[in-house]
Design an enzyme around this catalytic site. Structure first.
Site, PDB file in Angstrom:
ATOM      1  N   GLU A 177       0.818  -1.208   0.000  1.00 46.74           N
ATOM      2  CA  GLU A 177       0.000   0.000   0.000  1.00 46.74           C
ATOM      3  C   GLU A 177       0.857   1.266   0.000  1.00 46.74           C
ATOM      4  O   GLU A 177       0.491   2.288   0.565  1.00 46.74           O
ATOM      5  CB  GLU A 177      -0.982  -0.013   1.172  1.00 46.74           C
TER       6      GLU A 177
ATOM      7  N   HIS B 278      -5.242   2.307   0.870  1.00 42.46           N
ATOM      8  CA  HIS B 278      -4.579   3.258  -0.015  1.00 42.46           C
ATOM      9  C   HIS B 278      -4.539   2.698  -1.427  1.00 42.46           C
ATOM     10  O   HIS B 278      -4.070   1.579  -1.640  1.00 42.46           O
ATOM     11  CB  HIS B 278      -3.154   3.533   0.471  1.00 42.46           C
TER      12      HIS B 278
ATOM     13  N   LYS C 243     -10.337   5.054   7.256  1.00 40.74           N
ATOM     14  CA  LYS C 243      -9.537   5.999   6.473  1.00 40.74           C
ATOM     15  C   LYS C 243      -9.321   5.448   5.078  1.00 40.74           C
ATOM     16  O   LYS C 243      -8.975   4.260   4.915  1.00 40.74           O
ATOM     17  CB  LYS C 243      -8.188   6.246   7.149  1.00 40.74           C
TER      18      LYS C 243
END
Length: 258
Positions: free
Chosen positions: A88, A145, A172
């Protein structure tokens, strides 16, 4: 819907203005501690320690030995420990077993206030880290991500909802835009999640130059925090913290409450 908040030391995510998080990316213990000292004069809410930058990582003993001296130099700011994996966009690859062991040891050290767990490391890994953290009253940021593209708004919301349902304290998501339309997709998805599904703080951002606006205005759409930088950035598009704070201050009086 009743909104939960997340307290890291004296900072409450999900309450008031967006919080500013700044990473420390030192490769040695001396660099990490010097990086902490360099943050002293800046207005920062939370410090993220990017453990994957350490030359000794993923050595558990070295990381735990550094956690205490680092926390002591942060002036009471909350500490988020993150080992960002190569999968990531991080500095190093790591096995699932070592990933859990490192996060668990940092949690048990008593020196970190939150840990980051990559949501797609697998359900067992995520469950073990969340359970270990919550047993010690340590918060968990579940993250994803995408350095290649921006998922659809529906997919972004779906991922954030799954993080929430898994028990993460702060879902997130960061993604990469190829044009302004991708930036709008990320911001729209943030608003949809915040307005209709979230019962806790969320953090989102669009990375790179095209996504920089999301780091400045994310609070308008429901993102509880943004990442700035002092020295070396940990992700593309991070803004120097002094400039970021000036922009947030300028926008703050018009920002909606979440």
């Amino acid at each position: 819907m009743t909104m939960r908040t997340v307290r890291l030391k004296d900072v409450v995510l999900g309450e008031g203005p967006p919080k500013v998080i700044v990473p420390i990316t030192g490769t040695t213990a001396d660099e990490v501690l010097a990086g902490a000292e360099a943050l002293t004069p800046h207005e920062i809410d939370i410090v993220e320690w990017r453990v994957d930058f350490l030359g000794t990582a993923p050595d558990v003993g070295a990381a735990v030995a550094l956690a205490g001296p680092l926390a002591a130099r942060l002036g009471g700011r909350g500490l988020l420990a993150t080992f960002r994996t190569a999968d990531e966009g991080g500095e190093k690859a790591i096995s699932a077993q070592d990933y859990v062991a490192l996060n668990s040891a940092l949690i048990d050290s008593g020196h970190v206030d939150a840990v980051d767990v990559e949501f797609f490391r697998g359900p067992q890994v995520v469950r073990e880290v969340i359970d270990a953290a919550h047993a010690r009253a340590v918060a968990v940021v579940a993250s994803n991500h995408d350095f290649d593209a921006t998922p659809s708004a529906e997919e972004i919301v779906s991922r954030l909802r799954r993080m929430q349902e898994a028990g993460a304290d702060v879902p997130k998501l960061a993604c990469t835009p190829h044009d302004t339309g991708d930036l709008l997709t990320l911001l729209s998805a943030t608003w949809l999640m915040s307005a209709h599904h979230a019962d806790r703080p969320i953090i989102t951002m669009s990375m790179g130059r095209e996504g920089m606006l999301s780091r400045m205005t994310g609070a308008f759409f429901g993102s509880a925090a943004t990442f700035g930088m002092v020295g070396r950035p940990s992700a593309p598009g991070q803004i120097p913290v002094g400039e970021l704070n000036r922009i947030l201050g300028l926008l703050g009086e018009w920002a909606p409450e979440h």
